[in-house]
Design a protein around this motif. Structure first.
Motif, PDB file in Angstrom:
ATOM      1  N   ASP A 180       8.619  49.700   0.037  1.00 25.24           N
ATOM      2  CA  ASP A 180       8.140  50.997   0.498  1.00 25.24           C
ATOM      3  C   ASP A 180       8.523  51.253   1.945  1.00 25.24           C
ATOM      4  O   ASP A 180       8.818  52.379   2.321  1.00 25.24           O
ATOM      5  CB  ASP A 180       6.620  51.097   0.336  1.00 25.24           C
ATOM      6  N   LYS A 181       8.514  50.217   2.780  1.00 23.75           N
ATOM      7  CA  LYS A 181       8.858  50.380   4.196  1.00 23.75           C
ATOM      8  C   LYS A 181      10.377  50.434   4.346  1.00 23.75           C
ATOM      9  O   LYS A 181      11.087  49.560   3.845  1.00 23.75           O
ATOM     10  CB  LYS A 181       8.313  49.211   5.013  1.00 23.75           C
ATOM     11  N   PRO A 182      10.900  51.431   5.042  1.00 22.04           N
ATOM     12  CA  PRO A 182      12.341  51.485   5.283  1.00 22.04           C
ATOM     13  C   PRO A 182      12.808  50.265   6.071  1.00 22.04           C
ATOM     14  O   PRO A 182      12.133  49.817   6.995  1.00 22.04           O
ATOM     15  CB  PRO A 182      12.504  52.764   6.106  1.00 22.04           C
ATOM     16  N   VAL A 183      13.945  49.718   5.676  1.00 27.27           N
ATOM     17  CA  VAL A 183      14.531  48.569   6.363  1.00 27.27           C
ATOM     18  C   VAL A 183      15.513  49.075   7.419  1.00 27.27           C
ATOM     19  O   VAL A 183      16.410  49.863   7.121  1.00 27.27           O
ATOM     20  CB  VAL A 183      15.251  47.633   5.376  1.00 27.27           C
ATOM     21  N   LEU A 184      15.327  48.642   8.652  1.00 32.31           N
ATOM     22  CA  LEU A 184      16.205  49.020   9.746  1.00 32.31           C
ATOM     23  C   LEU A 184      17.043  47.806  10.143  1.00 32.31           C
ATOM     24  O   LEU A 184      16.524  46.851  10.714  1.00 32.31           O
ATOM     25  CB  LEU A 184      15.393  49.508  10.946  1.00 32.31           C
ATOM     26  N   LYS A 185      18.321  47.831   9.830  1.00 29.21           N
ATOM     27  CA  LYS A 185      19.207  46.744  10.242  1.00 29.21           C
ATOM     28  C   LYS A 185      19.533  46.914  11.719  1.00 29.21           C
ATOM     29  O   LYS A 185      19.902  48.001  12.174  1.00 29.21           O
ATOM     30  CB  LYS A 185      20.487  46.760   9.414  1.00 29.21           C
ATOM     31  N   PHE A 186      19.393  45.809  12.476  1.00 29.47           N
ATOM     32  CA  PHE A 186      19.597  45.812  13.920  1.00 29.47           C
ATOM     33  C   PHE A 186      20.676  44.797  14.261  1.00 29.47           C
ATOM     34  O   PHE A 186      20.616  43.643  13.833  1.00 29.47           O
ATOM     35  CB  PHE A 186      18.286  45.455  14.623  1.00 29.47           C
ATOM     36  N   SER A 187      21.673  45.209  15.030  1.00 26.54           N
ATOM     37  CA  SER A 187      22.774  44.315  15.391  1.00 26.54           C
ATOM     38  C   SER A 187      22.883  44.178  16.906  1.00 26.54           C
ATOM     39  O   SER A 187      22.730  45.149  17.645  1.00 26.54           O
ATOM     40  CB  SER A 187      24.095  44.854  14.838  1.00 26.54           C
ATOM     41  N   ALA A 188      23.124  42.940  17.362  1.00 28.04           N
ATOM     42  CA  ALA A 188      23.298  42.681  18.799  1.00 28.04           C
ATOM     43  C   ALA A 188      24.267  41.524  18.985  1.00 28.04           C
ATOM     44  O   ALA A 188      24.405  40.657  18.115  1.00 28.04           O
ATOM     45  CB  ALA A 188      21.965  42.352  19.448  1.00 28.04           C
ATOM     46  N   VAL A 189      24.919  41.500  20.133  1.00 25.86           N
ATOM     47  CA  VAL A 189      25.870  40.433  20.429  1.00 25.86           C
ATOM     48  C   VAL A 189      25.172  39.212  21.016  1.00 25.86           C
ATOM     49  O   VAL A 189      25.692  38.094  20.967  1.00 25.86           O
ATOM     50  CB  VAL A 189      26.978  40.938  21.380  1.00 25.86           C
ATOM     51  N   PHE A 190      23.948  39.395  21.578  1.00 34.25           N
ATOM     52  CA  PHE A 190      23.270  38.251  22.193  1.00 34.25           C
ATOM     53  C   PHE A 190      22.788  37.264  21.127  1.00 34.25           C
ATOM     54  O   PHE A 190      22.616  37.612  19.964  1.00 34.25           O
ATOM     55  CB  PHE A 190      22.126  38.691  23.099  1.00 34.25           C
ATOM     56  N   SER A 191      22.572  36.016  21.565  1.00 35.65           N
ATOM     57  CA  SER A 191      22.189  34.954  20.645  1.00 35.65           C
ATOM     58  C   SER A 191      20.701  35.002  20.335  1.00 35.65           C
ATOM     59  O   SER A 191      19.929  35.703  20.993  1.00 35.65           O
ATOM     60  CB  SER A 191      22.528  33.581  21.242  1.00 35.65           C
ATOM     61  N   GLU A 192      20.292  34.233  19.336  1.00 30.53           N
ATOM     62  CA  GLU A 192      18.886  34.198  18.950  1.00 30.53           C
ATOM     63  C   GLU A 192      18.045  33.483  19.994  1.00 30.53           C
ATOM     64  O   GLU A 192      16.817  33.578  19.987  1.00 30.53           O
ATOM     65  CB  GLU A 192      18.730  33.520  17.584  1.00 30.53           C
ATOM     66  N   GLN A 193      18.687  32.751  20.928  1.00 29.35           N
ATOM     67  CA  GLN A 193      17.966  32.070  21.998  1.00 29.35           C
ATOM     68  C   GLN A 193      17.751  32.976  23.206  1.00 29.35           C
ATOM     69  O   GLN A 193      17.059  32.618  24.154  1.00 29.35           O
ATOM     70  CB  GLN A 193      18.731  30.809  22.436  1.00 29.35           C
ATOM     71  N   ASP A 194      18.331  34.151  23.179  1.00 27.03           N
ATOM     72  CA  ASP A 194      18.252  35.095  24.289  1.00 27.03           C
ATOM     73  C   ASP A 194      16.850  35.699  24.393  1.00 27.03           C
ATOM     74  O   ASP A 194      16.151  35.856  23.385  1.00 27.03           O
ATOM     75  CB  ASP A 194      19.288  36.207  24.055  1.00 27.03           C
ATOM     76  N   ILE A 195      16.452  36.024  25.614  1.00 27.69           N
ATOM     77  CA  ILE A 195      15.170  36.695  25.838  1.00 27.69           C
ATOM     78  C   ILE A 195      15.098  37.981  25.019  1.00 27.69           C
ATOM     79  O   ILE A 195      14.046  38.341  24.472  1.00 27.69           O
ATOM     80  CB  ILE A 195      14.980  37.015  27.338  1.00 27.69           C
ATOM     81  N   ARG A 196      16.230  38.666  24.902  1.00 25.54           N
ATOM     82  CA  ARG A 196      16.241  39.934  24.179  1.00 25.54           C
ATOM     83  C   ARG A 196      16.026  39.757  22.679  1.00 25.54           C
ATOM     84  O   ARG A 196      15.628  40.696  21.989  1.00 25.54           O
ATOM     85  CB  ARG A 196      17.548  40.677  24.460  1.00 25.54           C
TER      86      ARG A 196
END
Length: 328
Positions: free
Chosen positions: A29-45
């Motif tokens: 039911d909840k729309p899925v929002l795909k999010f892409s970034a170049v930073f790594s999973e260890q990044d603060i962001r």
């Protein structure tokens, strides 16, 4: 022996099957929002992204992809425009490829610090730039994601005090005219290299240096293959947290307000973490044996600004924009 099946059994089985089938239906039911970034999973962001996901979880499911694994650096904006991606952490340099006026927001020594950056995007002038991107590119900008002042990190031990000392230095810069020009505005010989390949390029000598905020240098371990960090502070590093305008426009006003609040809180947390880490990393890198010093920043600033004002890039800048930004 015959199986005795009553209407009650059939009704019960039917209701059970319906209940089982309803579980995945409800989950979707909840729309899925795909999010892409170049930073790594260890990044603060990446942690910022998780906080955003929690903040919008009542109405949306955020599906993050890090390290450029879904879309490579520089291609996220086009992916959003084509409807293949709903959200991204987009570099202003990528926006400037399609909107030349935006190149001023990628120029060296424009913003003083994180607070100045936020003040601009919260101003009337900042709102004009955001609307420009919304109207021309079909993206809604939630705000800037600060990740530190960009500093020059070098493998050679050559002392750098002025832009003239950067002559002949092969400095890695991301691809794209705006990024390459920034390298020239520092007096270096810019070389386009993908973010994920910088460590190896430094290690092998394919490049002499790179420019990144200190938290990125830490996350990607660039300091292991560098001898020095020159505190040029030539660019306040930031990307833009954006969402497809098509997705944004489908939200109710209440959903938009809730979404923006969640984004503001996540971005503010990330900014505070980056500012604190920048200070701590100076001591950490010194302890690791790197030479860290501040060059003649005024010489770098003067050289860079003269380069920009004499370039074709400046021809597209809105009249008086530099004075407006400086006065904030």
């Amino acid at each position: 022996m015959m199986l005795n099946i009553t209407r009650r059994h059939l009704f019960g089985a039917t209701m059970l099957a319906a209940a089982v089938l309803a579980v995945p239906a409800l989950a979707q039911d909840k729309p899925v929002l795909k999010f892409s970034a170049v930073f790594s999973e260890q990044d603060i962001r990446a942690e910022m992204t998780k906080k955003l996901a929690e903040g919008i979880s009542e109405n949306f499911k955020l599906e993050p992809y890090y390290g450029g694994n879904l879309f490579k650096q520089g291609t996220e904006l086009v992916a959003i425009q084509r409807g293949n991606l709903q959200m991204g952490n987009i570099a202003p340099q990528d926006i400037s490829k399609q909107i030349p006026e935006w190149s001023v927001l990628t120029s060296a020594y424009l913003f003083r610090d994180a607070a100045h950056l936020s003040a601009f995007f919260n101003s009337e002038t900042g709102a004009e730039f955001k609307k420009m991107a919304e109207d021309k590119l079909g993206i809604h900008i939630l705000g800037p994601t600060y990740f530190g002042a960009r500093q020059v990190g070098l493998k050679p031990e050559k002392k750098i005090n002025t832009p003239e000392d950067m002559a002949g230095i092969k400095l890695r810069m991301p691809g794209g005219d705006a990024w390459q020009f920034l390298g020239e505005a520092l007096g270096a010989n810019p070389v386009p290299v993908a973010y994920a390949e910088v460590y190896t390029a430094l290690q092998t000598g394919a490049i002499d240096g790179q420019d990144n905020p200190l938290p990125n240098v830490k996350n990607m371990k660039f300091y292991e293959v560098m001898s020095q960090i020159v505190l040029t502070s030539h660019l306040i590093g930031y990307d833009l947290l954006v969402i497809s305008k098509e997705v944004w426009d489908k939200m109710t006003p209440e959903q938009q307000q809730s979404f923006q609040t969640a984004a503001d809180e996540a971005m503010k947390w990330s900014e505070e973490q980056h500012v604190a880490q920048e200070k701590a990393l100076l001591d950490e890198f010194k302890a690791a044996g790197l030479e860290i010093y501040e060059p003649d920043q005024e010489a770098f600033r003067k050289f860079a600004q003269e380069k920009y004002l004499a370039s074709d890039l400046a021809k597209s800048w809105p009249e008086g924009i530099l004075e407006k930004v400086a006065g904030m």
